[in-house]
Motif scaffolding. Structure first.
Motif, PDB file in Angstrom:
ATOM      1  N   PHE A 382       0.851  -1.196   0.000  1.00 31.06           N
ATOM      2  CA  PHE A 382       0.000   0.000   0.000  1.00 31.06           C
ATOM      3  C   PHE A 382       0.890   1.250   0.000  1.00 31.06           C
ATOM      4  CE2 PHE A 382      -2.414  -3.391   1.912  1.00 31.06           C
ATOM      5  CZ  PHE A 382      -3.695  -3.220   1.419  1.00 31.06           C
ATOM      6  N   ARG A 383       0.447   2.287  -0.683  1.00 35.04           N
ATOM      7  CA  ARG A 383       1.178   3.563  -0.700  1.00 35.04           C
ATOM      8  C   ARG A 383       0.672   4.512   0.387  1.00 35.04           C
ATOM      9  NH1 ARG A 383       4.173   3.620  -5.353  1.00 35.04           N
ATOM     10  NH2 ARG A 383       3.468   2.206  -7.009  1.00 35.04           N
ATOM     11  N   SER A 384      -0.027   3.956   1.359  1.00 29.96           N
ATOM     12  CA  SER A 384      -0.516   4.747   2.488  1.00 29.96           C
ATOM     13  C   SER A 384      -0.505   3.872   3.728  1.00 29.96           C
ATOM     14  CB  SER A 384      -1.943   5.263   2.218  1.00 29.96           C
ATOM     15  OG  SER A 384      -2.830   4.184   2.007  1.00 29.96           O
ATOM     16  N   SER A 385      -0.736   4.501   4.866  1.00 25.08           N
ATOM     17  CA  SER A 385      -0.777   3.759   6.117  1.00 25.08           C
ATOM     18  C   SER A 385      -2.050   2.913   6.169  1.00 25.08           C
ATOM     19  CB  SER A 385      -0.729   4.726   7.301  1.00 25.08           C
ATOM     20  OG  SER A 385      -0.790   4.024   8.512  1.00 25.08           O
ATOM     21  N   VAL A 386      -1.921   1.709   6.718  1.00 24.52           N
ATOM     22  CA  VAL A 386      -3.029   0.755   6.720  1.00 24.52           C
ATOM     23  C   VAL A 386      -3.245   0.235   8.130  1.00 24.52           C
ATOM     24  CG1 VAL A 386      -3.826  -1.482   5.876  1.00 24.52           C
ATOM     25  CG2 VAL A 386      -2.646   0.065   4.341  1.00 24.52           C
ATOM     26  N   GLN A 387      -4.513   0.141   8.519  1.00 25.02           N
ATOM     27  CA  GLN A 387      -4.908  -0.503   9.765  1.00 25.02           C
ATOM     28  C   GLN A 387      -5.982  -1.545   9.434  1.00 25.02           C
ATOM     29  OE1 GLN A 387      -3.554  -0.104  12.743  1.00 25.02           O
ATOM     30  NE2 GLN A 387      -2.139   1.524  12.053  1.00 25.02           N
ATOM     31  N   LEU A 388      -5.744  -2.783   9.827  1.00 25.91           N
ATOM     32  CA  LEU A 388      -6.679  -3.867   9.519  1.00 25.91           C
ATOM     33  C   LEU A 388      -7.532  -4.184  10.745  1.00 25.91           C
ATOM     34  CD1 LEU A 388      -4.486  -6.407   7.518  1.00 25.91           C
ATOM     35  CD2 LEU A 388      -6.079  -4.710   6.631  1.00 25.91           C
ATOM     36  N   SER A 389      -8.837  -4.309  10.508  1.00 27.27           N
ATOM     37  CA  SER A 389      -9.743  -4.749  11.574  1.00 27.27           C
ATOM     38  C   SER A 389      -9.695  -6.273  11.668  1.00 27.27           C
ATOM     39  CB  SER A 389     -11.168  -4.289  11.283  1.00 27.27           C
ATOM     40  OG  SER A 389     -11.650  -4.885  10.092  1.00 27.27           O
ATOM     41  N   SER A 390     -10.299  -6.810  12.741  1.00 27.02           N
ATOM     42  CA  SER A 390     -10.314  -8.265  12.911  1.00 27.02           C
ATOM     43  C   SER A 390     -11.089  -8.944  11.781  1.00 27.02           C
ATOM     44  CB  SER A 390     -10.931  -8.619  14.267  1.00 27.02           C
ATOM     45  OG  SER A 390     -12.254  -8.104  14.357  1.00 27.02           O
ATOM     46  N   GLU A 391     -12.193  -8.285  11.302  1.00 29.00           N
ATOM     47  CA  GLU A 391     -12.944  -8.869  10.192  1.00 29.00           C
ATOM     48  C   GLU A 391     -12.112  -8.919   8.922  1.00 29.00           C
ATOM     49  OE1 GLU A 391     -13.976  -6.444  12.060  1.00 29.00           O
ATOM     50  OE2 GLU A 391     -15.808  -7.101  13.097  1.00 29.00           O
ATOM     51  N   GLU A 392     -11.335  -7.879   8.663  1.00 34.77           N
ATOM     52  CA  GLU A 392     -10.496  -7.871   7.454  1.00 34.77           C
ATOM     53  C   GLU A 392      -9.392  -8.918   7.548  1.00 34.77           C
ATOM     54  OE1 GLU A 392     -10.960  -3.162   6.204  1.00 34.77           O
ATOM     55  OE2 GLU A 392      -9.378  -3.798   7.583  1.00 34.77           O
ATOM     56  N   LYS A 393      -8.825  -9.103   8.748  1.00 38.42           N
ATOM     57  CA  LYS A 393      -7.812 -10.152   8.893  1.00 38.42           C
ATOM     58  C   LYS A 393      -8.412 -11.538   8.682  1.00 38.42           C
ATOM     59  CE  LYS A 393      -4.736  -7.644  12.050  1.00 38.42           C
ATOM     60  NZ  LYS A 393      -4.114  -7.636  13.393  1.00 38.42           N
ATOM     61  N   ASP A 394      -9.619 -11.742   9.212  1.00 36.81           N
ATOM     62  CA  ASP A 394     -10.284 -13.030   9.001  1.00 36.81           C
ATOM     63  C   ASP A 394     -10.556 -13.269   7.516  1.00 36.81           C
ATOM     64  OD1 ASP A 394     -10.245 -13.472  11.693  1.00 36.81           O
ATOM     65  OD2 ASP A 394     -12.296 -12.737  12.036  1.00 36.81           O
ATOM     66  N   LEU A 395     -10.943 -12.195   6.802  1.00 33.36           N
ATOM     67  CA  LEU A 395     -11.198 -12.341   5.367  1.00 33.36           C
ATOM     68  C   LEU A 395      -9.925 -12.728   4.627  1.00 33.36           C
ATOM     69  CD1 LEU A 395     -12.975 -12.030   2.841  1.00 33.36           C
ATOM     70  CD2 LEU A 395     -12.408  -9.591   2.849  1.00 33.36           C
ATOM     71  N   LEU A 396      -8.807 -12.064   4.942  1.00 35.88           N
ATOM     72  CA  LEU A 396      -7.549 -12.382   4.267  1.00 35.88           C
ATOM     73  C   LEU A 396      -7.102 -13.807   4.591  1.00 35.88           C
ATOM     74  CD1 LEU A 396      -5.621  -9.017   4.736  1.00 35.88           C
ATOM     75  CD2 LEU A 396      -6.586  -9.920   2.628  1.00 35.88           C
ATOM     76  N   ASP A 397      -7.280 -14.225   5.845  1.00 30.95           N
ATOM     77  CA  ASP A 397      -6.921 -15.603   6.196  1.00 30.95           C
ATOM     78  C   ASP A 397      -7.780 -16.606   5.429  1.00 30.95           C
ATOM     79  OD1 ASP A 397      -4.973 -14.743   7.931  1.00 30.95           O
ATOM     80  OD2 ASP A 397      -6.281 -14.783   9.690  1.00 30.95           O
ATOM     81  N   ALA A 398      -9.080 -16.288   5.294  1.00 31.82           N
ATOM     82  CA  ALA A 398      -9.969 -17.199   4.559  1.00 31.82           C
ATOM     83  C   ALA A 398      -9.578 -17.265   3.083  1.00 31.82           C
ATOM     84  CB  ALA A 398     -11.415 -16.739   4.706  1.00 31.82           C
ATOM     85  N   LEU A 399      -9.231 -16.105   2.497  1.00 37.95           N
ATOM     86  CA  LEU A 399      -8.804 -16.101   1.095  1.00 37.95           C
ATOM     87  C   LEU A 399      -7.519 -16.898   0.914  1.00 37.95           C
ATOM     88  CD1 LEU A 399      -9.554 -12.386   0.129  1.00 37.95           C
ATOM     89  CD2 LEU A 399     -10.904 -14.406  -0.396  1.00 37.95           C
ATOM     90  N   ALA A 400      -6.574 -16.733   1.853  1.00 43.19           N
ATOM     91  CA  ALA A 400      -5.333 -17.503   1.765  1.00 43.19           C
ATOM     92  C   ALA A 400      -5.602 -18.992   1.893  1.00 43.19           C
ATOM     93  CB  ALA A 400      -4.365 -17.036   2.860  1.00 43.19           C
ATOM     94  N   SER A 401      -6.552 -19.360   2.742  1.00 46.21           N
ATOM     95  CA  SER A 401      -6.910 -20.769   2.877  1.00 46.21           C
ATOM     96  C   SER A 401      -7.493 -21.322   1.576  1.00 46.21           C
ATOM     97  CB  SER A 401      -7.902 -20.934   4.024  1.00 46.21           C
ATOM     98  OG  SER A 401      -8.325 -22.268   4.135  1.00 46.21           O
ATOM     99  N   HIS A 402      -8.336 -20.530   0.895  1.00 48.40           N
ATOM    100  CA  HIS A 402      -8.883 -20.967  -0.394  1.00 48.40           C
ATOM    101  C   HIS A 402      -7.764 -21.132  -1.431  1.00 48.40           C
ATOM    102  CE1 HIS A 402     -13.179 -21.077   0.239  1.00 48.40           C
ATOM    103  NE2 HIS A 402     -13.120 -19.943   0.922  1.00 48.40           N
ATOM    104  N   LEU A 403      -6.791 -20.227  -1.410  1.00 46.42           N
ATOM    105  CA  LEU A 403      -5.668 -20.361  -2.342  1.00 46.42           C
ATOM    106  C   LEU A 403      -4.908 -21.656  -2.071  1.00 46.42           C
ATOM    107  CD1 LEU A 403      -3.765 -19.274  -4.530  1.00 46.42           C
ATOM    108  CD2 LEU A 403      -2.544 -18.025  -2.722  1.00 46.42           C
TER     109      LEU A 403
END
Length: 646
Positions: A382-403
């Motif tokens: 990202f070209r800006s500062s990022v803060q991830l919520s717990s829901e966004e982390k769960d989504l990324l983990d789920a996407l990685a699991s599908h991969l």
């Protein structure tokens, strides 16, 4: 107004309804009683009418035949009708009206009957004039009885009509009373509440309902006024709360939609390259990242290999195609690795300075894990500062699991295809070894004998060797053709009968022997891989018949059931276990036993010298193949080349 304040709404409605109900019940009871009386009187008129017919029949019977039994039966029937009218029958219902005139008429009929019944009960036929006069007098009395009953029924019918008119008037009056009561106690208060609700819906939270009763609607009005006050208090901050909730729900919907889309794509991808590239593009669009890199660990878990990327700078792509594990802040193969946000500017002096030069400020590292084992990593730049919520982390983990699941499925499919190819090659090698290789070894021996006989000038031995070579070549050609038949025959995933019929037809065309195919019983279809093994066992049995049996006909029987049974029977010469040519037959039996063992089946061979041979293949209740063999899948060009050579 005092009534409204003293009594509750339910008390008012129940009181009015009870009065109307009592009046209605009395009216209905009167109507039912009159109707019951009418039904009983009508039945009495009908029974009295039958008495007229009975007296005429009695007179006719006494005058014409004078059968004592017939006359006695008719007299008893008339007596029964009189008794029925006198006693009545509430079950039908049947009874005479309680009236003096009706009673007098009935007693007259009864007296005349008692006076005249002796006329017809004598042994000699009654005189015509006397009998006719008695009959006419009795019929006239019965007519008088019927007339009196009908007059009483007419009066009661008038009473019934009057009661129905009264009931109609009461129904109208009750409806008017209920409508007025409903309007006064229900509709009018509801109208006031509805008007106040419209005001609340239009945004006027100052609307109130006037409370002038202590009944249920008064309590509802007070509750409504309290609710309006509370809404007026809460409305100021309600819009902000609704907006926050709406944004949260929309974000959840978008995350679920993205998860479903990527899951569907992972299931439909045909190759690892397509899956990883499409996954990188979709993940970048979902999280709105500026670049994405999908890295995969090598077999030694020492390096990260660049599997795919999207919008990743070309100079960084060339430099990081192979990245040492731990050489960069984003690379990690720790078993407990979690999704994390890495500020790039804080690592400007570290190996991440290339990311800083590219203008990235934040990196999100998502481990790709399968069964608690880290296989790779997804890096989001990202070209800006990022803060991830717990829901966004769960989504990324789920996407990685599908991969991980998608890549593992593709890898497993590739291994399965490779195993299938290996199994087919092994099966082809066994076929060649068990048939053609043995024939070629035999031909090699005959060639050596031919050379030896030629060198020693032994014409007879030369001719014998040539004959053996000719027979061996023909046998090899037949083996090749039979092998091609095996390769070309396909099974039906629903029923194996078609493949067996095709095999039997080719065998008949090849050998000219008579063939018979019999199927009996009912059973579930066999799995495709089991069908292949069964078909090859049957083909091997037919091959042994062709080579050794010297038979004139072959019978193939299929018995369906919980455990299928296949029988190949010939009428050939048979064999004994100590015969010299038992070795060649034993090779074929060994091949059949090996194939049957793969599906848990049993092969039995029964033969006697001169009595033919029977091969029985018995399958277990639920046969399975140890290796999912789909049959020999040689391509068309290879088959054509083999056939041209044969």
């Amino acid at each position: 107004m005092a009534l409204q304040k003293r009594y509750s709404l339910s008390t008012k409605l129940v009181s009015i309804g009870s009065v109307l109900l009592c009046v209605a019940l009395v009216s209905i009871g009167l109507t039912l009683w009159v109707t019951w009386q009418l039904e009983g009187g009508a039945a009495a008129v009908n029974e009295a009418g039958r008495m007229r017919m009975q007296i005429w029949r009695l007179n006719s019977t006494a005058q014409s035949t004078h059968s004592e039994q017939a006359v006695a039966d008719l007299v008893l029937e008339f007596d029964h009708s009189l008794a029925l009218l006198k006693a009545g029958d509430p079950g039908r219902p049947l009874f005479m009206p309680l009236d003096e005139e009706v009673t007098a008429r009935f007693e007259q009929v009864q007296a005349l009957w008692l006076a005249h019944r002796g006329i017809w009960q004598g042994r000699a036929p009654p005189e015509v004039k006397q009998s006719l006069a008695a009959t006419s007098e009795t019929v006239a009395a019965v007519d008088g009885l019927v007339t009196s009953i009908e007059q009483q029924l007419s009066r009661r019918t008038a009473i019934l009509n009057l009661s129905q008119f009264v009931m109609m008037a009461l129904a109208i009056a009750g409806a008017v009373i209920m409508l007025y009561t409903g309007y006064l106690y229900v509709i009018n208060p509801l109208g006031q509440l509805q008007q106040a609700l419209r005001s609340i819906q239009s945004g006027n939270f100052t609307a109130r309902v006037e409370v002038d009763t202590d009944d249920e609607f008064g309590q509802v009005a007070r509750g409504f006024n309290g609710m309006a006050s509370e809404l007026q208090t809460l409305y100021a901050g309600l819009e902000a709360q609704v907006q926050v909730k709406t944004q949260h729900i929309e974000a959840q919907r978008a995350r679920l939609e993205s998860l479903y889309e990527i899951s569907a794509f992972s299931a439909s991808a045909a190759s690892i390259e397509e899956l990883s590239r499409g996954f990188a593009q979709r993940v970048r669009a979902v999280v709105h990242a500026d670049a994405v890199a999908v890295r995969w660990s090598d077999d030694a878990n020492q390096r990260y290999l660049m599997l795919a990327s999207d919008c990743f700078p070309q100079e960084m792509l060339e430099a990081e195609r192979s990245l040492l594990a731990g050489a960069c802040a984003c690379g990690s193969l720790l078993p407990d690795a979690r999704t994390r946000v890495i500020p790039i500017l804080e690592h400007a002096a570290s190996p991440m300075r290339a990311c800083a030069r590219a203008g990235y400020e934040s990196l999100v590292s998502v481990p790709v894990r399968l069964q608690q084992r880290v296989l790779g990593e997804i890096d989001l730049f990202f070209r800006s500062s990022v803060q991830l919520s717990s829901e966004e982390k769960d989504l990324l983990d789920a996407l990685a699991s599908h991969l991980a699941s998608g890549l593992e499925s593709l890898r497993a499919a590739a291994l399965e295809r490779e195993a299938a190819v290996g199994e087919e090659r092994a099966l082809l090698a066994r076929e060649l070894h068990d048939s053609i290789a043995q024939s070629l070894a035999f031909l090699k021996i005959q060639v050596q004998l031919l050379r030896h006989a030629s060198q020693k000038a032994q014409p007879e031995n030369v001719q014998t060797a040539l004959d053996e070579l000719d027979a061996g070549l023909r046998e090899s050609i037949n083996d090749v053709r039979e092998l091609l038949v095996h390769f070309r025959t396909r099974t039906n995933t629903v029923d194996i009968e078609a493949a067996l019929q095709e095999t039997l037809q080719k065998f008949k065309h090849q050998t000219g022997l008579l063939t018979h195919f019999q199927v009996s019983g009912q059973g579930l279809p066999l799995p495709a891989d089991v069908q292949v093994q069964v078909l090859h066992v049957v083909q091997e049995a037919l091959s042994n018949v062709r080579k050794h049996a010297q038979a004139t006909q072959v019978v193939l029987e299929v018995a369906k059931g919980e455990g299928w049974r296949f029988t190949v029977r010939d009428d050939g010469r048979g064999f004994q276990s100590d015969m010299p040519d038992r070795q060649s037959t034993h090779v074929g039996l060994k091949i059949m036993q090996e194939r049957a063992a793969r599906i848990g089946a049993v092969v039995q061979l029964q033969s006697e010298l001169g009595q033919g041979t029977t091969m029985v293949l018995t399958l277990p209740a639920h046969p399975v193949s140890g290796a999912s063999v789909g049959g020999m899948h040689l391509d068309a060009q290879a088959l054509a080349a083999l056939e041209r050579r044969v």
